[in-house]
Write an enzyme that holds these catalytic residues in place. Structure first.
Site, PDB file in Angstrom:
ATOM      1  N   LYS A  54      46.982  59.681  55.259  1.00 32.41           N
ATOM      2  CA  LYS A  54      48.243  59.431  55.965  1.00 32.41           C
ATOM      3  C   LYS A  54      48.015  58.447  57.110  1.00 32.41           C
ATOM      4  O   LYS A  54      48.808  57.528  57.328  1.00 32.41           O
ATOM      5  CB  LYS A  54      48.827  60.759  56.495  1.00 32.41           C
ATOM      6  N   GLN A  98      49.714  69.448  59.525  1.00 31.40           N
ATOM      7  CA  GLN A  98      49.203  69.643  58.152  1.00 31.40           C
ATOM      8  C   GLN A  98      49.117  71.134  57.823  1.00 31.40           C
ATOM      9  O   GLN A  98      48.605  71.924  58.608  1.00 31.40           O
ATOM     10  CB  GLN A  98      47.818  68.977  58.031  1.00 31.40           C
ATOM     11  N   ASP A 121      58.372  65.769  57.735  1.00 32.38           N
ATOM     12  CA  ASP A 121      58.034  66.553  56.538  1.00 32.38           C
ATOM     13  C   ASP A 121      59.299  67.117  55.883  1.00 32.38           C
ATOM     14  O   ASP A 121      59.277  67.518  54.726  1.00 32.38           O
ATOM     15  CB  ASP A 121      57.162  67.752  56.940  1.00 32.38           C
TER      16      ASP A 121
HETATM   17  N1  GUN Z   1      50.149  70.444  52.750  1.00 30.48           N
HETATM   18  C1  GUN Z   1      50.354  70.123  51.447  1.00 30.48           C
HETATM   19  N2  GUN Z   1      51.378  69.268  51.315  1.00 30.48           N
HETATM   20  C2  GUN Z   1      51.844  69.037  52.562  1.00 30.48           C
HETATM   21  C3  GUN Z   1      52.902  68.237  53.073  1.00 30.48           C
HETATM   22  O1  GUN Z   1      53.646  67.561  52.351  1.00 30.48           O
HETATM   23  N3  GUN Z   1      53.044  68.261  54.435  1.00 30.48           N
HETATM   24  C4  GUN Z   1      52.264  69.018  55.245  1.00 30.48           C
HETATM   25  N4  GUN Z   1      52.507  68.992  56.553  1.00 30.48           N
HETATM   26  N5  GUN Z   1      51.287  69.779  54.793  1.00 30.48           N
HETATM   27  C5  GUN Z   1      51.081  69.780  53.465  1.00 30.48           C
END
Ligand code: GUN
Length: 295
Positions: A54, A98, A121
């Site tokens: 990211k 995350q 998100d």
């Molecule tokens: N863990 C797995 N997929 C995601 C996501 O799309 N966003 C976040 N914040 N954590 C994740």
């Protein structure tokens, strides 16, 4: 029939080119640089890889990026303090914590405390509620990526029988809600199967579009689908390691068997994965535009 491969890598590349242009325009015309903060608690290796990707993509596209790595022992109070600080930082338009968080932390409370305007998100209940009533600000990234894979591959969703396997808050529930809206790239008849479903095959065999987020390798085999189905495989299962120690990934669908019946299918890796990060970038650009009153 051997399926056409729907390449998330290629489609993500197209969208990233579009975003790069938009980001350059925002800088030039409005002196605005969208800012994304990622927060990673602990040392889960898969999460470290995701957060690293990211950050790398943010920088490639010209976003401002901040990464906050906190120790696994971080208290709920300190994590909330970090979220509140980022909520109040004008350089930051999007906040991503995350998941999963270490067990001692309350994930729901953390997600509730992110300012919904910065919730790139799309996991805050306000944003999920807005999605459900057809007035979304931010679509959750993986489901939005799935919709874009379908639309940009020319798959007709209008009136289609869509079957989703899996009812998670991150994928199953939001993709079902996105595709049932009366909108272009949606307007489907949606069925959601889960661990309580009596006869999953009876549903999956009816699907024109099958979206699988079951979290289990080979959850879907060739006998469970009909000829011509379009298959989107959301699974990321680590099924072993190469001699060099790199993880070998497999989806939730028995790719080799199902590709002989499907008309189109996403591979793992290179399918849904690259789309998730791309849609996060798209949401961050949108967050900056909303904050600046441009939308
Ligand atoms: N863990 C797995 N997929 C995601 C996501 O799309 N966003 C976040 N914040 N954590 C994740």
């Amino acid at each position: 029939m051997t399926a056409k491969i729907i390449s998330g890598t290629e489609i993500a590349k197209q969208i990233r080119q579009e975003l790069k242009q938009q980001i350059a325009d925002l800088k030039q015309k409005h002196n605005l640089v969208p800012g994304l903060a990622t927060v990673l608690v602990g040392e889960d290796p898969a999460s470290q890889v995701y957060v690293g990707q990211k950050e790398k993509t943010s920088l490639e596209l010209g976003l401002y990026s901040e990464r906050h790595d906190l120790p696994a022992s971080t208290s709920q109070e300190d994590l909330l303090k970090m979220v509140h600080r980022l909520n109040n930082d004008p350089k930051i338009h999007g906040i991503l914590v995350q998941l999963p968080l270490p067990k001692h932390l309350n994930e729901t409370e953390v997600l509730y405390d992110i300012n919904p305007r910065k919730d790139v998100d799309g996991f805050h209940p306000v944003n999920l509620g807005k999605l459900m009533i057809g007035e979304p600000d931010y679509l959750p990234c993986t489901p939005h990526g799935i919709q874009q894979l379908l639309v940009r591959s020319g798959v007709q969703t209008d009136g289609a029988e869509v079957v989703v396997v899996g009812r998670s808050n991150i994928v199953g529930k939001p993709i079902a809600n996105i595709l049932l809206q009366k909108k272009p790239g949606a307007n489907a008849t949606v069925t959601v199967c889960h661990t309580g479903t009596r006869d999953i095959s009876a549903h999956t065999r009816r699907a024109d579009i099958l979206i699988v987020a079951a979290g289990r390798p080979k959850a879907i085999t060739a006998d469970m689908v009909r000829e011509g189905v379009v298959v989107i495989d959301v699974g990321v299962n680590r099924i072993g390691k190469t001699a060099e120690g790199k993880a070998i990934l497999a989806g939730d669908v028995d790719f080799d068997g199902v590709k002989e019946k499907a008309s189109a299918i996403t591979p793992v890796p290179g399918g849904v994965g690259p789309m998730t990060i791309t849609m996060l970038m798209l949401n961050t650009v949108k967050a900056a535009r909303l904050a600046a009153g441009l939308e």
